[in-house]
Design a protein around this motif. Sequence first.
Motif, PDB file in Angstrom:
ATOM      1  N   TYR A 105      16.549  -5.154   7.917  1.00  0.00           N
ATOM      2  CA  TYR A 105      16.747  -4.782   6.524  1.00  0.00           C
ATOM      3  C   TYR A 105      15.904  -3.552   6.215  1.00  0.00           C
ATOM      4  O   TYR A 105      14.737  -3.471   6.603  1.00  0.00           O
ATOM      5  CB  TYR A 105      16.334  -5.918   5.585  1.00  0.00           C
ATOM      6  CG  TYR A 105      17.349  -7.026   5.469  1.00  0.00           C
ATOM      7  CD1 TYR A 105      18.495  -6.873   4.683  1.00  0.00           C
ATOM      8  CD2 TYR A 105      17.163  -8.229   6.143  1.00  0.00           C
ATOM      9  CE1 TYR A 105      19.425  -7.893   4.576  1.00  0.00           C
ATOM     10  CE2 TYR A 105      18.096  -9.256   6.039  1.00  0.00           C
ATOM     11  CZ  TYR A 105      19.225  -9.080   5.250  1.00  0.00           C
ATOM     12  OH  TYR A 105      20.149 -10.087   5.154  1.00  0.00           O
ATOM     13  N   SER A 106      16.510  -2.617   5.489  1.00  0.00           N
ATOM     14  CA  SER A 106      15.815  -1.423   5.029  1.00  0.00           C
ATOM     15  C   SER A 106      15.833  -1.426   3.508  1.00  0.00           C
ATOM     16  O   SER A 106      16.897  -1.311   2.895  1.00  0.00           O
ATOM     17  CB  SER A 106      16.500  -0.163   5.570  1.00  0.00           C
ATOM     18  OG  SER A 106      15.937   1.000   4.999  1.00  0.00           O
ATOM     19  N   GLN A 107      14.664  -1.546   2.913  1.00  0.00           N
ATOM     20  CA  GLN A 107      14.535  -1.540   1.463  1.00  0.00           C
ATOM     21  C   GLN A 107      14.020  -0.182   1.000  1.00  0.00           C
ATOM     22  O   GLN A 107      12.922   0.231   1.368  1.00  0.00           O
ATOM     23  CB  GLN A 107      13.576  -2.639   0.994  1.00  0.00           C
ATOM     24  CG  GLN A 107      13.250  -2.602  -0.492  1.00  0.00           C
ATOM     25  CD  GLN A 107      14.478  -2.831  -1.361  1.00  0.00           C
ATOM     26  OE1 GLN A 107      15.094  -3.898  -1.285  1.00  0.00           O
ATOM     27  NE2 GLN A 107      14.836  -1.853  -2.178  1.00  0.00           N
ATOM     28  N   ASP A 140      13.768   9.034   1.507  1.00  0.00           N
ATOM     29  CA  ASP A 140      12.872   9.095   2.673  1.00  0.00           C
ATOM     30  C   ASP A 140      11.831   7.982   2.678  1.00  0.00           C
ATOM     31  O   ASP A 140      11.031   7.895   3.582  1.00  0.00           O
ATOM     32  CB  ASP A 140      12.162  10.455   2.669  1.00  0.00           C
ATOM     33  CG  ASP A 140      11.364  10.702   3.937  1.00  0.00           C
ATOM     34  OD1 ASP A 140      11.881  10.403   5.023  1.00  0.00           O
ATOM     35  OD2 ASP A 140      10.224  11.191   3.840  1.00  0.00           O
ATOM     36  N   LEU A 141      11.868   7.148   1.656  1.00  0.00           N
ATOM     37  CA  LEU A 141      10.807   6.150   1.484  1.00  0.00           C
ATOM     38  C   LEU A 141      11.420   4.765   1.615  1.00  0.00           C
ATOM     39  O   LEU A 141      12.335   4.415   0.866  1.00  0.00           O
ATOM     40  CB  LEU A 141      10.180   6.337   0.104  1.00  0.00           C
ATOM     41  CG  LEU A 141       8.829   5.675  -0.178  1.00  0.00           C
ATOM     42  CD1 LEU A 141       7.773   6.206   0.755  1.00  0.00           C
ATOM     43  CD2 LEU A 141       8.436   5.928  -1.628  1.00  0.00           C
ATOM     44  N   HIS A 142      10.929   3.964   2.572  1.00  0.00           N
ATOM     45  CA  HIS A 142      11.480   2.622   2.711  1.00  0.00           C
ATOM     46  C   HIS A 142      10.508   1.702   3.440  1.00  0.00           C
ATOM     47  O   HIS A 142       9.489   2.133   3.975  1.00  0.00           O
ATOM     48  CB  HIS A 142      12.853   2.638   3.405  1.00  0.00           C
ATOM     49  CG  HIS A 142      12.851   3.024   4.859  1.00  0.00           C
ATOM     50  ND1 HIS A 142      13.991   2.996   5.644  1.00  0.00           N
ATOM     51  CD2 HIS A 142      11.862   3.428   5.694  1.00  0.00           C
ATOM     52  CE1 HIS A 142      13.716   3.375   6.872  1.00  0.00           C
ATOM     53  NE2 HIS A 142      12.441   3.633   6.942  1.00  0.00           N
ATOM     54  N   ARG A 143      10.861   0.439   3.418  1.00  0.00           N
ATOM     55  CA  ARG A 143      10.170  -0.596   4.188  1.00  0.00           C
ATOM     56  C   ARG A 143      11.228  -1.319   4.993  1.00  0.00           C
ATOM     57  O   ARG A 143      12.295  -1.658   4.480  1.00  0.00           O
ATOM     58  CB  ARG A 143       9.442  -1.580   3.272  1.00  0.00           C
ATOM     59  CG  ARG A 143       8.726  -2.710   4.004  1.00  0.00           C
ATOM     60  CD  ARG A 143       8.021  -3.639   3.006  1.00  0.00           C
ATOM     61  NE  ARG A 143       7.277  -4.686   3.682  1.00  0.00           N
ATOM     62  CZ  ARG A 143       7.788  -5.880   4.025  1.00  0.00           C
ATOM     63  NH1 ARG A 143       9.058  -6.159   3.725  1.00  0.00           N
ATOM     64  NH2 ARG A 143       7.043  -6.784   4.622  1.00  0.00           N
ATOM     65  N   VAL A 144      10.948  -1.541   6.268  1.00  0.00           N
ATOM     66  CA  VAL A 144      11.933  -2.133   7.175  1.00  0.00           C
ATOM     67  C   VAL A 144      11.376  -3.417   7.752  1.00  0.00           C
ATOM     68  O   VAL A 144      10.179  -3.491   8.073  1.00  0.00           O
ATOM     69  CB  VAL A 144      12.285  -1.148   8.314  1.00  0.00           C
ATOM     70  CG1 VAL A 144      13.361  -1.729   9.220  1.00  0.00           C
ATOM     71  CG2 VAL A 144      12.737   0.190   7.748  1.00  0.00           C
TER      72      VAL A 144
END
Length: 205
Positions: A105-107, A140-144
């Motif tokens: 998952y990429s948030q 460009d900003l995420h949490r995986v």
Amino acid sequence: MSGVPAVAPPREFVVAFGRLLDSGPNEPRILSEGGALPRRLVARDDRLPDAFAQPDPARYQQFLLHADSTERFSVVSFVWGPGQATPVHDHTVWGLIGMLRGAEYSQGYAVGPDGRARPQGKAVRLDAGDVEAVSPRIGDLHRVHNAHADRVSISIHVYGANIGAVRRHTYPAEGARKPFVSGYSNSLLPNLWDRSAELRSTTSA
């Protein structure tokens, strides 16, 4: 994955990506035309040597698979142990993420006026064969995180730089962003350029 991996497809991939960049494309073209290349690469899970597919119980692993000689792009495998996740982070360059095994998952996040990063939109699930793009232009900003709590997931990433040596940032919940340089989990590279096995198979005794 067991047995000898098929190195010809990864080699063909880096050659094709290099040729694309030789044509001087703008970023939209890189992400559109270039996005088709990792999609073909992750279509089959028989191309990653075992040494670059090993999880670590403490944290996710980032293995360098190839770096362009002028550092225009790099290819890495991300290996996620069960339930492992990144911090919220940026890249500062374009990137293409292809899911090879399992799911993640990429948030997405956005930084507010107070400097804090907050979730933006719904998390995107990548399953095997899916490809996602990131860049400062499109997000460009995420949490995986690994979508699975009981098994390893692996994704193949292509970045517009030698990503392990890029000065980037994490965005802690308490506020101010923090600089980091990711580096790599491996000290040796896979050999994509040994054509001997292919040549021997086509040479009559």
